[in-house]
Design an enzyme around this catalytic site. Structure first.
Site, PDB file in Angstrom:
ATOM      1  N   HIS A 291       0.853  -1.196   0.000  1.00 21.40           N
ATOM      2  CA  HIS A 291       0.000   0.000   0.000  1.00 21.40           C
ATOM      3  C   HIS A 291       0.886   1.241   0.000  1.00 21.40           C
ATOM      4  O   HIS A 291       1.296   1.742   1.049  1.00 21.40           O
ATOM      5  CB  HIS A 291      -0.903  -0.023   1.240  1.00 21.40           C
ATOM      6  CG  HIS A 291      -1.982   1.025   1.233  1.00 21.40           C
ATOM      7  ND1 HIS A 291      -3.321   0.722   1.117  1.00 21.40           N
ATOM      8  CD2 HIS A 291      -1.924   2.372   1.342  1.00 21.40           C
ATOM      9  CE1 HIS A 291      -4.040   1.828   1.166  1.00 21.40           C
ATOM     10  NE2 HIS A 291      -3.206   2.845   1.292  1.00 21.40           N
TER      11      HIS A 291
ATOM     12  N   HIS B  29       1.320   4.960  -2.283  1.00 19.93           N
ATOM     13  CA  HIS B  29       0.913   5.885  -3.348  1.00 19.93           C
ATOM     14  C   HIS B  29       2.172   6.508  -3.945  1.00 19.93           C
ATOM     15  O   HIS B  29       2.964   7.117  -3.215  1.00 19.93           O
ATOM     16  CB  HIS B  29       0.006   6.970  -2.780  1.00 19.93           C
ATOM     17  CG  HIS B  29      -1.286   6.450  -2.232  1.00 19.93           C
ATOM     18  ND1 HIS B  29      -2.435   6.360  -2.979  1.00 19.93           N
ATOM     19  CD2 HIS B  29      -1.602   5.970  -1.000  1.00 19.93           C
ATOM     20  CE1 HIS B  29      -3.411   5.868  -2.235  1.00 19.93           C
ATOM     21  NE2 HIS B  29      -2.929   5.615  -1.033  1.00 19.93           N
TER      22      HIS B  29
ATOM     23  N   HIS C  49      -9.743   1.298  -0.728  1.00 23.71           N
ATOM     24  CA  HIS C  49      -9.624   1.940   0.572  1.00 23.71           C
ATOM     25  C   HIS C  49     -10.987   1.917   1.270  1.00 23.71           C
ATOM     26  O   HIS C  49     -12.004   2.306   0.672  1.00 23.71           O
ATOM     27  CB  HIS C  49      -9.202   3.397   0.418  1.00 23.71           C
ATOM     28  CG  HIS C  49      -7.761   3.600   0.041  1.00 23.71           C
ATOM     29  ND1 HIS C  49      -7.155   2.931  -0.985  1.00 23.71           N
ATOM     30  CD2 HIS C  49      -6.812   4.429   0.568  1.00 23.71           C
ATOM     31  CE1 HIS C  49      -5.889   3.336  -1.081  1.00 23.71           C
ATOM     32  NE2 HIS C  49      -5.654   4.237  -0.153  1.00 23.71           N
TER      33      HIS C  49
ATOM     34  N   GLU D 132     -11.024   3.439   6.995  1.00 21.12           N
ATOM     35  CA  GLU D 132     -10.067   4.405   7.540  1.00 21.12           C
ATOM     36  C   GLU D 132     -10.873   5.567   8.113  1.00 21.12           C
ATOM     37  O   GLU D 132     -10.872   5.809   9.317  1.00 21.12           O
ATOM     38  CB  GLU D 132      -9.097   4.890   6.461  1.00 21.12           C
ATOM     39  CG  GLU D 132      -8.086   5.920   6.955  1.00 21.12           C
ATOM     40  CD  GLU D 132      -7.258   6.535   5.829  1.00 21.12           C
ATOM     41  OE1 GLU D 132      -6.201   7.104   6.155  1.00 21.12           O
ATOM     42  OE2 GLU D 132      -7.667   6.475   4.651  1.00 21.12           O
TER      43      GLU D 132
ATOM     44  N   ASP E   9       1.913   3.903   3.104  1.00 17.21           N
ATOM     45  CA  ASP E   9       0.902   4.777   2.542  1.00 17.21           C
ATOM     46  C   ASP E   9       1.535   5.932   1.753  1.00 17.21           C
ATOM     47  O   ASP E   9       1.715   5.846   0.551  1.00 17.21           O
ATOM     48  CB  ASP E   9      -0.016   5.291   3.660  1.00 17.21           C
ATOM     49  CG  ASP E   9      -1.377   5.755   3.177  1.00 17.21           C
ATOM     50  OD1 ASP E   9      -1.687   5.557   1.994  1.00 17.21           O
ATOM     51  OD2 ASP E   9      -2.144   6.303   3.987  1.00 17.21           O
ATOM     52  N   ASP E  10       1.845   7.027   2.435  1.00 16.43           N
ATOM     53  CA  ASP E  10       2.481   8.214   1.835  1.00 16.43           C
ATOM     54  C   ASP E  10       3.625   8.625   2.764  1.00 16.43           C
ATOM     55  O   ASP E  10       3.515   9.607   3.518  1.00 16.43           O
ATOM     56  CB  ASP E  10       1.473   9.361   1.705  1.00 16.43           C
ATOM     57  CG  ASP E  10       0.216   8.947   0.967  1.00 16.43           C
ATOM     58  OD1 ASP E  10       0.238   8.916  -0.272  1.00 16.43           O
ATOM     59  OD2 ASP E  10      -0.790   8.638   1.636  1.00 16.43           O
TER      60      ASP E  10
END
Length: 330
Positions: A12, A14, A192, A195, A273-274
């Site tokens: 996961h 981005h 997604h 969350e 994630d980021d």
């Protein structure tokens, strides 16, 4: 072998969200763009909450104008990942940002990203696969265009299809047509959910989009019947603890539900994630989880195997990565 030295599998990530701030500032300078407002005084990305984060994220992508920009970005991101011990990674790619969903342009972007991925595999020992991703708050019509891009470039590099963005925008069922297109083309599916939306958002994604993985999914913990269902059906959660804590979904590492989900035999994985937005790396995620829950290397080895089993790659690639995980176990 120390926990940090363990080979890692990340599902996961981005691509634009993994861009180092210095890389984005450099691109902006080359192109004479003023994006100073998205950084703090230390040069880090600056945002107030999740929805502001989305705006900052999209502002940063404005510097990425050409396939060559994405080639350079891919190399920069994979260098950071490899430094954390990641040997296999899957990244979300959005035709919205790569050519405005124009199929011809999208093909050029995919070619550039793949060339960089091949170079990184040779030079850094990290393997990358792409998951074409709908931006949920852009709406279902654009999602269909994104799905067409995914279908036309599906293969051994573009292997998955997913949905990201504002989880509270629209309903999963509104995007079912796009997911049906991707499924029929042989793409593996994730979305997604869980969350910012509660447990029902996970149920909806599973029922309406028929995904096999859930991005985040951590708010399943609010419904233990759902937790049991996820465990029973083998649904894989792409958990990003550092992201959840940075954005305020949970207040602290010890309050994060990943350990309880793992204890209840849900298939959890660990991702960033980021990462520069949340001041983390895969090595940092492992360190903080070990500290918070006293996890030993056995837990992390199991999570890496779970991640590889759930990876959207062909069986030859899976076998090659498995050999590297097993070599570290020896």
């Amino acid at each position: 072998m120390t926990i940090n030295a363990l080979p890692k599998v990340e599902l996961h990530l981005h691509l634009e969200g993994a861009a180092p701030p210095g890389f984005i500032r450099g691109l902006a300078k080359e192109k004479h763009m003023d994006i100073a407002g998205i950084f703090d005084e230390r040069g880090h990305y600056a945002y107030k909450d999740f929805w502001h984060f989305l705006k900052v994220y999209e502002a940063a992508t404005e510097t990425l104008k050409t396939p060559m920009d994405y080639h350079r970005l891919t190399l920069a991101v994979l260098e950071e990942s490899a430094a954390s011990g990641v040997i296999y990674s899957e990244t979300f790619l959005s035709p919205d940002f790569c050519g405005g969903r124009d199929l011809g342009a999208w093909r050029e972007y995919v070619h550039a990203i793949r060339e960089a991925a091949d170079q990184a595999q040779r030079d850094m020992g990290i393997t990358l696969r792409g998951i074409v991703t709908v931006i949920r708050h852009f709406g279902p019509d654009k999602a269909r265009e994104t799905a067409r891009c995914a279908v036309e470039t599906a293969g051994d590099f573009i292997t998955g299809f997913g949905m990201a963005g504002d989880e509270l925008a629209g309903k999963p069922k509104h995007f079912a047509y796009a997911f049906d297109m991707a499924r029929e083309a042989g793409l593996r599916l994730t979305a997604h959910a869980g969350e910012w939306g509660g447990p029902q958002s996970i149920r909806d994604a599973l029922a309406d989009l028929k995904v096999e993985r859930i991005g985040h999914g951590v708010r399943a913990i609010e419904d233990l019947a759902l937790v049991d269902e996820l465990a029973e059906k083998g649904v894989v959660l792409e958990v990003c603890p550092g992201s959840n804590i940075a954005l305020g979904v949970f207040p602290a590492w010890r309050k994060h539900p990943i350990a309880e989900l793992f204890r209840r035999e849900v298939k959890v994985t660990v991702s960033t994630d980021d990462p520069p937005f949340f001041h983390t790396t895969m090595a940092n995620e492992y360190d903080r989880l070990a500290e918070a829950f006293e996890w030993d290397d056995g837990v992390f080895r199991k999570i890496a195997r779970t991640s590889l089993d759930a990876a959207f790659c062909d069986e030859d690639t899976r076998a090659q990565i498995l050999k590297r995980l097993e070599a570290a176990d020896a």
